[in-house]
Write a protein that holds these residues in place. Structure first.
Motif, short mmCIF file in Angstrom:
data_model
loop_
_atom_site.label_atom_id
_atom_site.label_comp_id
_atom_site.label_asym_id
_atom_site.label_seq_id
_atom_site.Cartn_x
_atom_site.Cartn_y
_atom_site.Cartn_z
N ASP B 420 0.74 -1.08 0.20
CA ASP B 420 -0.04 0.03 0.05
C ASP B 420 0.74 1.25 0.05
O ASP B 420 1.63 1.60 0.91
N LYS B 421 0.69 2.31 -0.99
CA LYS B 421 1.53 3.35 -1.32
C LYS B 421 1.47 4.18 0.11
O LYS B 421 2.26 5.06 0.40
N GLU B 422 0.13 4.35 0.69
CA GLU B 422 0.02 5.36 1.65
C GLU B 422 0.79 4.86 2.68
O GLU B 422 1.34 5.82 3.68
N GLU B 423 0.70 3.48 3.23
CA GLU B 423 1.46 3.01 4.41
C GLU B 423 2.98 2.98 4.00
O GLU B 423 3.60 3.52 5.01
N ILE B 424 3.48 3.03 2.95
CA ILE B 424 4.80 3.21 2.53
C ILE B 424 5.26 4.79 2.77
O ILE B 424 6.13 5.03 3.34
#
Lengths: 449, 896
Positions: B420-424
């Motif tokens: 997940d990009k947001e988590e990264i």
């Protein structure tokens, strides 16, 4: 007075409406795109509705700042001076008239009595820019009603009033922003970050320079002033409110009230409220106060204005830092440490340092980064939405104002005073203790928490 | 400090009628007083003499006055009180000052005997005085430090419509049994505003003995009376009042509803404080569970707050339950209150509740736990990073470092491998904020992780942290097996690198595997060199690489980097490349030369501009040639003007000539003005020539008034553009107002002295130039286009609390009297031919010609030295020499 509602009256509750209204399918009317926020504007249901109480100099300035925001709608203005009131209402109406083509709202009611504004159920937040003696009562009434508040500095007229406001805000879970806007200035934040991160070594002294005398506006009101008839359209008795009764004279009221002890404390609280606030920030003492204070001052020999025209006050904090506030020092706030100094709010860039290279330092990740706000008014609106604490919340505003009040008492008594920052009392001095609070003129009363 | 105007913050002044008020002259504590004629001096040691000695001038005098007055005994105080008059009826200013000062004096600790005696006298005066205005003044003084000795006198006033309020406030300030009883006893016979005042006072004093009488007002038809009674009952907190307060909270509508509910909850708190905890809590729970309308959110918040005050930490389980509400504000209030409790036991309760909580609530709890700072909650936060719900994982990632600090680095690095990009992004942001160089090193270790996403992410975090010291480690990743990692490393070196990264970057350039990597390496190399303070060390690796058997794109990249080195060897290598068989290499060499960082490429560029077979290269070279003329530090403006004129002659296209005119605008001499003026009549170049001529004119107008005026006349005849004519006017006005200002100075300093601050503090400090000691004098020309007559010291040094010296030479054709006009910010001292002639110790802003100083010039050279002090802010000097009548003084020449 047009559009005035009775304080016992009821009006449509916006929050009730927002909580229950559902737009049914096939509704028999056309909803403009702007009303739904589809044309780049903010839908009415997402706008913060604002009432502005006290719309003279600072109040008008604050109101204009809020009018910049598409997600804020000023729907009520209030002032005891009809001239201020008309100007503010016209300003709001014209602002929204200009925006009406793009679908923004219109309609702003005018009131003389702030209780009529607080009585409305469709207002989310208040901007309060009344004179200092008229902060506490509307702030407490508003938060009891569930409103969030932007209140001009100094937050309070006395320390017990400030504590009562803090308690009320805490109890009712409200958002409050004090108008100490230097909390939203990059130069002040960065200067304080330099101090907090040890760039000047160990901080030992804070020097605050304030102007001497007064800056009188609107006429020549120096010397003894004759009583005058109250001008039409100005509810002078309401303006006095909880303050002691005194005959009307124009030099007493708008702007110049700050040089009279019944309503304020002269430059000690006028500019002091800003600079003490920066000092507290840089010293890392936002949530506390000094442990001792001593002062002396010079007062005018005659005339209307009775706040100190010169003063020298020394505070000592529990962390050993000494703070000197004097009319004989260079202006603004200077933090002095073992290895340099930072002078905030001075010079072309608003920050001077020694060594000069400090100005070009960067605060690394992981060092102390202070609360970041680029726009004091915007920060208030954002915090209403997120319920996050503001840049200058009630406790911070109260503690900064408390420094003004402690200083004023010290200047009057001219003896060393011990201060208990936890209990907020002078432990060994019953006379000083009595000077902490001020009586309110009937029927106004601080029904304190 | 004087005894004057120590206004009592407790002051209450109630006047009986507007008519009385209008008779007043007023202001502050001495509101209403008018001075009358001076009396003959009173005999020494008498009360009259003491009063006449006011105002005191300092604290010591103040104390002496008070002690002497009190030593005269109670009769003296009585005499003072007898002299009080109604405002406007006479001069009692000093008497009021005296009584007010004495009230403050006797209130100090350890003066109980004096205090009691003083106030007994005041009470006696209050009893016998008839004037309400005088009595009000006496009550104000009683409120300062009075006590039981004045209660009886004040009690008599509690039925007075004008004096009830100040008397009550004084009695409340005393807060003794006797003063409370006085208020209580007055209540039964009170009504209206007086009753409101007394009810509120008894509430503030929490006087339970007045309960029955207060209760009588709880259903009053007068809103003010009723609310005051409800307030008093709420503060007293007697359980018998419950139904009254409950009914009021329920039944009162409109504006006062909030207040009635506030009283009800205050009552609950007082009830609990008085021992009836269960009943108090029951009220809170009732308010919380019944005020569920969205308008009543604040009541629910307040109920929770009061419960927390009553129960302390024990409120937690109930508080946690309330967190399940949909009402965001109530949830936030519960969280805020919960956050105020510390300790492991509380953490355990949170952990237990966490297990059954909804995802949103789990997220909120994780943030709360991180804020509380109890390390015991760390396992929960780490577990949250693996939660099945994204909202929880995000909260854990965002919060874990606040609690775990460096210990969270590995877990956050692992999170960089999430899908997940947001988590990264959240993990990167969290890693960026973790403090300390140890954390930087730990994050840098992530470059060796087996997962490419973690290696890439770690590199990006190092960039965000500005970790220049990790450039070596990042360079290793430039040879990573994974292309994404290699590219990230090259970009990172571009963001962080300087001269020390050049060798690694050249190496990476030579080993680059793809075209994109070569481009990134070239970009990083250029950025690193641009950021370098000293590029000489880059020469060798670049030239060695250039001599190697490298591919054309790499060769081009190396040539591009050589422009930053700028050395003779670099120039030779680049010139050699001009003869390459590879057109790309030739092109790269021309472009590098065109952007050469010093003037050494000037002749090569001139030659290329004239002779290259490529039109593009001729254009590039010509622009580079003109640019390098401006960089020629060994040539003065005159020489540059000559070169620019040659360039114009060389130019084949109008746009190239225009560019030369633009460059000439930066020169500052009358020759360049004349050169530019040649093109004023050339229609194709006229606009650029006018702009250049105006800019040069603005810079030289004060020293070359005649030449500039002639050019301005021509421009005025040629242009009707408003902005042009406005600028012409501005320069003309400048010549008129500021001609003959000295524009060339020698400056020494800044000088500082420990312990001396501000302009005034430094004024008399004698620094080296005044002692004629050897100091470094730097030649400075005033050059601000807007104010060419102004010497701005802030451009030389940003020092504060300092002094600076400026000196100049003036040649006079004969011995003569003259006028030196000086303006300065801040203070100024002036010497002519070593003799001090003028000083002004001030903290002032700059005004031209503020000081007009009569001086005498000797025939031949004269030295003028001026010291200018500085506190902070602007720091300026401007000076010129005129005839004694202010007119122009011909024949005098300034230093150039």
């Amino acid at each position: 007075m047009g559009n005035k509602t009775q304080i016992n009256g009821t009006s449509l509750s916006r929050r009730r409406f927002l909580g229950t209204a559902v737009l049914g399918l096939g509704a028999p009317f056309v909803v403009p795109a702007s009303a739904l926020g589809l044309n780049g504007t903010t839908a009415p249901s997402n706008r913060i509705t604002l009432g502005c109480i006290g719309v003279g100099g600072m109040g008008m300035g604050n109101m204009n700042s809020f009018l910049r925001f598409d997600d804020v709608q000023v729907i009520a203005v209030c002032d005891v001076d009809q001239a201020h009131l008309n100007a503010a209402q016209n300003r709001v109406t014209q602002h929204y008239a200009a925006a009406t083509e793009s679908g923004s709202p219109s309609g702003c009611d005018a009131y003389e009595d702030f209780r009529d504004v607080i009585a409305r159920d469709d207002i989310d937040a208040l901007m309060i820019a009344t004179p200092d003696h008229w902060h506490t009562i509307p702030v407490i009434m508003a938060v009891q009603k569930g409103m969030d508040v932007y209140c001009e500095k100094p937050l309070s007229l006395t320390i017990p009033e400030g504590r009562a406001m803090v308690n009320a805000v805490k109890r009712y879970g409200r958002i409050l922003q004090t108008g100490t806007w230097r909390r939203s200035r990059t130069n002040c934040r960065f200067g304080c970050e330099l101090v907090r991160n040890g760039r000047i070594g160990k901080l030992h002294t804070i020097k605050i320079g304030l102007p001497k005398g007064y800056q009188i506006r609107g006429g020549d009101f120096g010397g003894i002033q004759p009583p005058m008839p109250v001008p039409e359209g100005f509810n002078y008795d309401f303006w006095l409110g909880p303050a002691p009764w005194a005959p009307y004279t124009p030099g007493r009221c708008h702007f110049n009230f700050r040089w009279i002890m019944d309503y304020s404390e002269g430059y000690i609280s006028d500019w002091g409220a800003h600079y003490f606030d920066v000092a507290q920030w840089g010293n890392g003492t936002d949530m506390t106060s000094p442990v001792s204070v001593q002062g002396k001052g010079v007062f005018p020999k005659e005339g209307l204005y009775d706040a100190a025209i010169e003063h020298h006050i020394e505070y000592t904090y529990a962390n050993g830092v000494k703070m000197i506030c004097s009319t004989d020092l260079l202006g603004a706030v200077r933090f002095e440490g073992t290895e340099g100094w930072v002078h905030v709010d001075t010079g072309p860039t608003g920050l001077e340092t020694f060594p000069e290279s400090l100005r070009h330092e960067t605060i690394a990740p992981g060092e102390i980064h202070l609360y970041e706000s680029a726009d004091h008014h915007r920060n208030f609106i954002d915090c209403i939405k997120t319920r996050r604490e503001t840049a200058a919340p009630a406790e911070v505003g109260h503690r900064s104002a408390a420094l003004c009040h402690l200083g004023s008492i010290a200047v009057v008594l001219e003896r060393p005073l011990k201060w208990d920052p936890e209990k907020e009392c002078f432990p060994d001095d019953s006379e000083a203790q009595r000077l902490l609070a001020r009586s309110m003129r009937s029927p106004w009363n601080l029904r304190a928490l | 400090m004087t005894l004057l105007r120590k206004s009592s913050p407790n002051a209450i002044m109630i006047l009986t009628s507007a008519l009385t008020a209008l008779a007043l002259m007023f202001g502050g504590c001495a509101r209403g007083q008018v001075k009358t004629e001076t009396k003959p001096p009173a005999p020494e040691g008498t009360l009259e003499q003491l009063i006449a000695s006011l105002p005191t001038q300092n604290a010591e005098d103040n104390e002496t006055f008070c002690r002497k007055t009190l030593a005269l005994g109670p009769n003296a105080i009585q005499q003072l009180c007898d002299q009080l008059v109604e405002p406007g009826e006479g001069d009692d200013i000093n008497v009021r000052y005296a009584l007010h000062g004495l009230a403050e004096f006797v209130g100090a600790p350890d003066r109980e005997t004096e205090r009691k005696s003083f106030y007994e006298s005041l009470a006696e005066a209050l009893d016998k005085t008839e004037s309400k205005l005088v009595r009000t003044f006496l009550i104000e003084q009683m409120q300062i430090a009075g006590g039981d000795e004045v209660v009886d006198s004040l009690a008599k006033l509690l039925d007075d419509n004008d004096l009830c309020e100040p008397a009550t406030q004084a009695l409340v300030a005393f807060a003794t049994e006797k003063s409370t009883a006085a208020i209580r006893n007055a209540l039964p016979n009170s009504s209206g505003a007086n009753r409101v005042t007394l009810l509120c006072a008894l509430g503030t004093l929490r006087d339970d003995q007045a309960l029955a009488e207060i209760t009588k007002s709880a259903n009053s038809g007068d809103d003010a009376v009723r609310l005051a009674a409800l307030y008093a009952l709420s503060e007293i907190g007697d359980e018998s009042s419950k139904d009254i307060l409950a009914d009021a909270a329920e039944s009162i509508s409109g504006f006062h509803r909030a207040e009635a509910n506030h009283f009800y909850l205050t009552f609950a708190q007082r009830l609990a404080e008085n021992g009836n905890v269960e009943e108090g809590l029951a009220i809170c729970r009732e308010v919380y569970s019944t005020r569920t309308d969205p308008d009543d959110t604040a009541f629910q918040c307040a109920a929770l707050h009061v419960m927390s005050r009553v129960l302390g930490e024990d409120v937690l389980s109930e508080l946690l339950e309330t967190m399940t509400t949909d009402n965001e504000q109530v949830r936030e209030q519960a969280m805020t209150i919960a956050n105020s409790f510390s300790g492991n036991q509380v953490t355990r309760q949170f952990a237990e509740f966490y297990r059954t909580a909804s995802p949103d609530l789990r997220a909120g709890l994780l943030r709360l736990l991180a804020r509380r700072g109890d390390g015991k909650a760390m396992p929960l936060l780490f577990a949250g990073m693996d939660d099945s719900e994204k909202v929880v994982r995000l909260a854990a990632i965002e919060s874990v470092s606040a609690l775990a600090g460096g210990a969270s680095i590995n877990a956050l690095l692992d999170a960089l491998a999430n899908e997940d990009k947001e988590e990264i992004e959240a993990a990167k942001a969290a890693l960026t904020k973790i403090p300390g160089s140890d954390a930087t090193a730990d994050i840098s270790a992530g470059i060796a992780d087996k997962h490419p996403a973690i290696r890439t992410g770690a590199i990006e975090v190092l960039v965000a942290r500005g970790a220049r010291d990790q450039a070596k480690n990042i360079a290793i990743a430039g040879k990573d097996e994974d292309e994404t990692v290699r590219l990230a490393a090259l970009k990172a070196l571009g963001a962080l690198g300087n001269e020390s990264a050049v060798s690694d970057l050249v190496d990476l350039l030579l080993t680059a595997k793809t075209t994109q990597e070569i481009k990134e390496a070239e970009k990083a190399l250029n950025l690193s060199l641009e950021r370098s303070e000293d590029t000489s060390a880059a020469e060798q690796p670049l030239l060695v690489a250039l001599r190697s058997d490298c591919d054309v794109p790499v060769r081009c990249a190396l040539l591009s980097a050589l422009k930053y080195v700028g050395s003779n060897s670099a120039l030779r290598a680049t010139r050699r490349a001009l003869g390459s068989d590879e057109p790309e290499v030739v092109d790269a060499a021309v472009r590098s030369l065109a952007e050469w960082q010093n003037a050494s490429a000037m002749n090569v560029l001139k030659n290329l501009a004239a002779n290259s077979s490529s039109q593009v290269h001729r254009v590039l070279a010509f622009r580079g040639y003109v640019r390098t003329i401006g960089l020629a530090s060994d040539k003065d403006d005159m020489a540059k003007t000559t070169l620019y004129e040659e360039a114009i002659a060389l130019a084949t296209r109008p746009e190239d000539r225009k560019m030369v005119l633009g460059a000439m605008a930066e020169t500052r001499n009358k020759e360049s003005l004349a050169a530019v003026a040649k093109y004023l009549d050339d229609e194709t170049l006229q606009d650029e020539a006018i702009v250049a001529a105006l800019k040069i004119s603005g810079s030289i107008a004060l020293k070359n008034g005649a030449e500039v005026t002639a050019v301005l006349d021509r421009i005025q005849g040629l242009s009707d553009k408003e902005s042009t004519l406005k600028e012409v006017d501005r320069i003309r006005q400048q010549i008129e107002e500021f001609e003959d200002y000295i524009t060339v100075w020698e400056v020494a300093g800044p000088f500082r002295e420990k312990g001396k601050e501000g302009p005034k503090g430094l004024y008399d400090v004698v620094f080296a130039p005044e002692k004629k000691e050897k100091v470094e004098w730097r030649k400075v020309s005033t050059d601000a286009p807007e104010k060419p007559w102004l010497l701005d010291f802030n451009k030389i040094s940003r020092a504060t609390h300092a002094a600076v010296y400026a000196r100049t030479e003036v040649t006079s054709p004969k011995k003569q009297k003259a006028r030196l006009e000086v303006g300065s910010d801040d203070g100024v001292k002036v010497w002519v031919n070593g003799k001090f002639v003028y000083g002004k110790n001030d903290a002032r802003g700059f005004t031209p010609g503020d000081d007009k100083i009569a001086i005498e010039l000797a025939e031949g050279e004269n030295t003028i030295m001026i010291k200018v002090t500085q506190g902070g802010g602007d720091w300026d000097l401007g000076a010129r020499i005129r005839a004694t009548d202010g007119s122009r003084l011909s024949g005098v020449k300034y230093m150039e």
